[in-house]
Design a protein around this motif. Structure first.
Motif, PDB file in Angstrom:
ATOM      1  N   LEU A 120     -53.236  48.975  45.895  1.00  0.00           N
ATOM      2  CA  LEU A 120     -54.057  50.039  45.138  1.00  0.00           C
ATOM      3  C   LEU A 120     -53.965  51.129  46.643  1.00  0.00           C
ATOM      4  O   LEU A 120     -54.577  51.628  46.549  1.00  0.00           O
ATOM      5  N   THR A 121     -54.158  50.583  47.769  1.00  0.00           N
ATOM      6  CA  THR A 121     -53.881  50.997  48.964  1.00  0.00           C
ATOM      7  C   THR A 121     -53.324  52.018  48.793  1.00  0.00           C
ATOM      8  O   THR A 121     -52.641  52.994  49.214  1.00  0.00           O
ATOM      9  N   ALA A 122     -52.012  51.698  48.832  1.00  0.00           N
ATOM     10  CA  ALA A 122     -50.336  52.233  48.715  1.00  0.00           C
ATOM     11  C   ALA A 122     -50.396  53.232  48.105  1.00  0.00           C
ATOM     12  O   ALA A 122     -50.483  54.520  47.972  1.00  0.00           O
ATOM     13  N   GLY A 123     -50.875  53.053  46.702  1.00  0.00           N
ATOM     14  CA  GLY A 123     -51.559  54.104  46.080  1.00  0.00           C
ATOM     15  C   GLY A 123     -51.689  55.253  46.081  1.00  0.00           C
ATOM     16  O   GLY A 123     -51.531  56.352  45.988  1.00  0.00           O
ATOM     17  N   LEU A 124     -53.142  54.636  46.793  1.00  0.00           N
ATOM     18  CA  LEU A 124     -53.712  56.518  47.283  1.00  0.00           C
ATOM     19  C   LEU A 124     -53.294  56.713  48.302  1.00  0.00           C
ATOM     20  O   LEU A 124     -53.858  58.401  48.563  1.00  0.00           O
ATOM     21  N   CYS A 125     -52.836  55.759  49.114  1.00  0.00           N
ATOM     22  CA  CYS A 125     -51.730  56.477  50.099  1.00  0.00           C
ATOM     23  C   CYS A 125     -50.843  57.922  50.097  1.00  0.00           C
ATOM     24  O   CYS A 125     -50.709  59.118  50.131  1.00  0.00           O
ATOM     25  N   ALA A 126     -49.789  57.113  48.638  1.00  0.00           N
ATOM     26  CA  ALA A 126     -49.151  58.483  48.035  1.00  0.00           C
ATOM     27  C   ALA A 126     -49.227  59.320  47.304  1.00  0.00           C
ATOM     28  O   ALA A 126     -48.976  60.412  47.452  1.00  0.00           O
ATOM     29  N   ALA A 137     -59.354  66.017  48.846  1.00  0.00           N
ATOM     30  CA  ALA A 137     -57.872  64.872  49.633  1.00  0.00           C
ATOM     31  C   ALA A 137     -59.319  64.454  49.860  1.00  0.00           C
ATOM     32  O   ALA A 137     -59.103  62.791  50.524  1.00  0.00           O
ATOM     33  N   ASN A 138     -60.286  64.478  50.610  1.00  0.00           N
ATOM     34  CA  ASN A 138     -61.161  63.556  51.872  1.00  0.00           C
ATOM     35  C   ASN A 138     -61.247  63.131  51.144  1.00  0.00           C
ATOM     36  O   ASN A 138     -62.230  61.865  52.146  1.00  0.00           O
ATOM     37  N   SER A 139     -62.793  62.819  49.693  1.00  0.00           N
ATOM     38  CA  SER A 139     -62.794  62.006  48.789  1.00  0.00           C
ATOM     39  C   SER A 139     -62.200  60.959  49.020  1.00  0.00           C
ATOM     40  O   SER A 139     -61.516  59.763  49.121  1.00  0.00           O
ATOM     41  N   LEU A 140     -60.501  61.221  48.793  1.00  0.00           N
ATOM     42  CA  LEU A 140     -59.499  60.760  48.573  1.00  0.00           C
ATOM     43  C   LEU A 140     -59.114  58.888  49.763  1.00  0.00           C
ATOM     44  O   LEU A 140     -59.112  58.624  49.564  1.00  0.00           O
ATOM     45  N   TRP A 141     -59.366  59.962  50.916  1.00  0.00           N
ATOM     46  CA  TRP A 141     -59.261  59.159  52.155  1.00  0.00           C
ATOM     47  C   TRP A 141     -59.907  58.386  52.183  1.00  0.00           C
ATOM     48  O   TRP A 141     -59.733  57.242  52.618  1.00  0.00           O
ATOM     49  N   VAL A 142     -61.461  58.705  51.781  1.00  0.00           N
ATOM     50  CA  VAL A 142     -62.182  57.770  51.927  1.00  0.00           C
ATOM     51  C   VAL A 142     -62.366  56.617  51.400  1.00  0.00           C
ATOM     52  O   VAL A 142     -62.109  55.305  51.651  1.00  0.00           O
ATOM     53  N   LEU A 143     -62.037  56.430  50.062  1.00  0.00           N
ATOM     54  CA  LEU A 143     -61.541  55.743  48.704  1.00  0.00           C
ATOM     55  C   LEU A 143     -59.766  54.420  49.409  1.00  0.00           C
ATOM     56  O   LEU A 143     -60.228  53.105  49.525  1.00  0.00           O
ATOM     57  N   ALA A 144     -59.672  55.525  50.102  1.00  0.00           N
ATOM     58  CA  ALA A 144     -58.459  54.782  50.520  1.00  0.00           C
ATOM     59  C   ALA A 144     -58.560  52.910  51.887  1.00  0.00           C
ATOM     60  O   ALA A 144     -57.719  52.664  52.027  1.00  0.00           O
TER      61      ALA A 144
END
Length: 415
Positions: free
Chosen positions: A293-299, A373-380
């Motif tokens: 899950l973490t790797a997918g968000l980072c990708a 993008a910032n919101s997705l970094w929080v999720l990561a």
């Protein structure tokens, strides 16, 4: 124990009800939400906020549903749940105003505690499946098609029907297909309970239990709840917003096509685990799932708006989601055994659903106040904390196992 043909039918029947349950009660909402908002003259954020409040109420009820599954049988509560789900969908479809609409959403999420994975996993254990972890994997493999089927199906239906008519059709699916299957499973589990030899429950209760002492068990349980809570937050935030999120990242109409690959990725992860993961400890599988899950968000963050990067995101995220669904049922069984399984699964569901309840609203709020993008970094970052929680459980089990071996346990007990 029922014969193999009955067990196969039970797994396939449960798989069908899970596809319908998740598709009608969960995945369809993001497709229909814009029309709901327009009709009630509300913002989409308000509509997703109402869903979040309903999910929160459902999370509070999940432990009770788990205890009821232990006490009365999962087949019975799933049968009642089918009627409740159909009724709630119908009430939502005919709701005349905002208040009745929100109350119907609340009823839908309460009903989901009776019919979705947590209840289905308990049903597998209660009908006497000899290898329940493998059967749970089979079930999640079948049910992984829910998003693949219901995102495009709901879109196609909504092109010709109003959202109210779509929900009425979904109510009929729950009543016409899920109810008879759950009623049959109720009879099957009753026959097994009658035929079960004296003491079978005690033997099975410790079948998969990890060598954890009382204190270690409490710590592992809290870490497990924390890991499930973080995964629930990340998955709920992304899945509810999957189609509009990919569009906002510059993928346009390709976003819907990319999103439909999420289901096959889930299925692929479950198939690989079923074929090759038989000897893999569920604690290790939990670490792998959270890492994917973490790797997918980072990708996604590192490649957007590159279309192949979006495919990689959906593939990795789908793999992680597919394994997460398995671990949600198998990790409590491996750590604590079958005794009280429904109650523990209820608490695990509550932790996951509690964070899931406000995740869609939280992501919508963050995206409105800052960049996507910032919101997705929080999720990561949140997803990474789940990796840490499951790693801690794996280390705790290894340390406890070594202590058990040092004081005279067998090598198998220390493994």
């Amino acid at each position: 124990m029922p014969d193999r043909s009955f067990l196969r039918k039970a797994i396939w029947g449960l798989g069908l009800t899970q596809i319908i349950g998740y598709g009608t009660l969960y995945y369809s909402f993001s497709i229909l939400a814009p029309a709901m908002a327009r009709e009630f003259n509300l913002t989409q954020g308000w509509v997703f906020g109402a869903l979040s409040a309903s999910l929160f109420a459902g999370s509070l009820f999940a432990p009770t549903a788990g205890r009821w599954a232990d006490r009365f049988g999962a087949g019975r509560i799933m049968t009642i749940g089918s009627v409740a789900a159909a009724t709630a969908l119908a009430l939502c479809a005919v709701s005349p105003g905002r208040v009745t609409f929100v109350l119907a959403l609340l009823a839908m999420e309460l009903a989901s505690s009776f019919v979705l994975y947590s209840a289905a996993f308990v049903a597998i254990v209660q009908i006497g499946v000899p290898r329940p972890q493998r059967s749970i994997t089979h079930l999640t493999l079948i049910a992984g098609f829910a998003s693949t089927l219901f995102w495009p199906l709901t879109s196609a239906l909504h092109a010709h029907l109003t959202w109210r008519e779509v929900y009425l059709l979904f109510a009929a699916l729950n009543l016409g297909l899920c109810l008879p299957i759950h009623a049959w499973l109720m009879r099957l589990s009753r026959r097994h309970a009658t035929a079960a030899p004296q003491g079978e429950g005690r033997a099975l209760a410790h079948e998969a239990g990890a060598p954890l002492d009382a204190r270690g068990g409490r710590v592992a349980f809290l870490l497990m709840l924390a890991g499930f809570a973080t995964e629930g937050f990340v998955l709920s935030a992304i899945l509810i917003h999957m189609v509009p999120l990919t569009a906002a990242l510059g993928l346009g109409t390709a976003g819907l096509f990319v999103s439909t690959l999420f289901g096959p990725a889930q299925v692929a992860s479950r198939l690989v685990n079923m074929l090759f993961g038989g000897r893999l400890q569920q604690t290790h599988l939990a670490v792998i799932a959270a890492s994917l899950l973490t790797a997918g968000l980072c990708a996604l963050l590192l490649t957007t708006p590159w279309l192949p990067g979006a495919f990689l995101f959906v593939f990795l995220f789908g793999l992680g989601s597919g394994l997460t669904s398995i671990v949600g049922g198998t990790l409590p069984l491996e750590l604590f055994g079958r005794e009280g399984y429904g109650a523990r699964l209820g608490w695990a569901s509550a932790a996951r659903q509690f964070t899931s309840s406000f995740a869609p609203f939280a992501l919508a709020f963050m995206m409105a106040r800052t960049s996507v993008a910032n919101s997705l970094w929080v999720l990561a970052v949140v997803a990474a904390t789940g990796v840490i929680a499951f790693l801690a459980i794996a280390l705790l089990r290894r340390r406890t196992g070594r202590v058990a071996f040092a004081i005279g346990g067998s090598p198998e007990e220390a493994a």
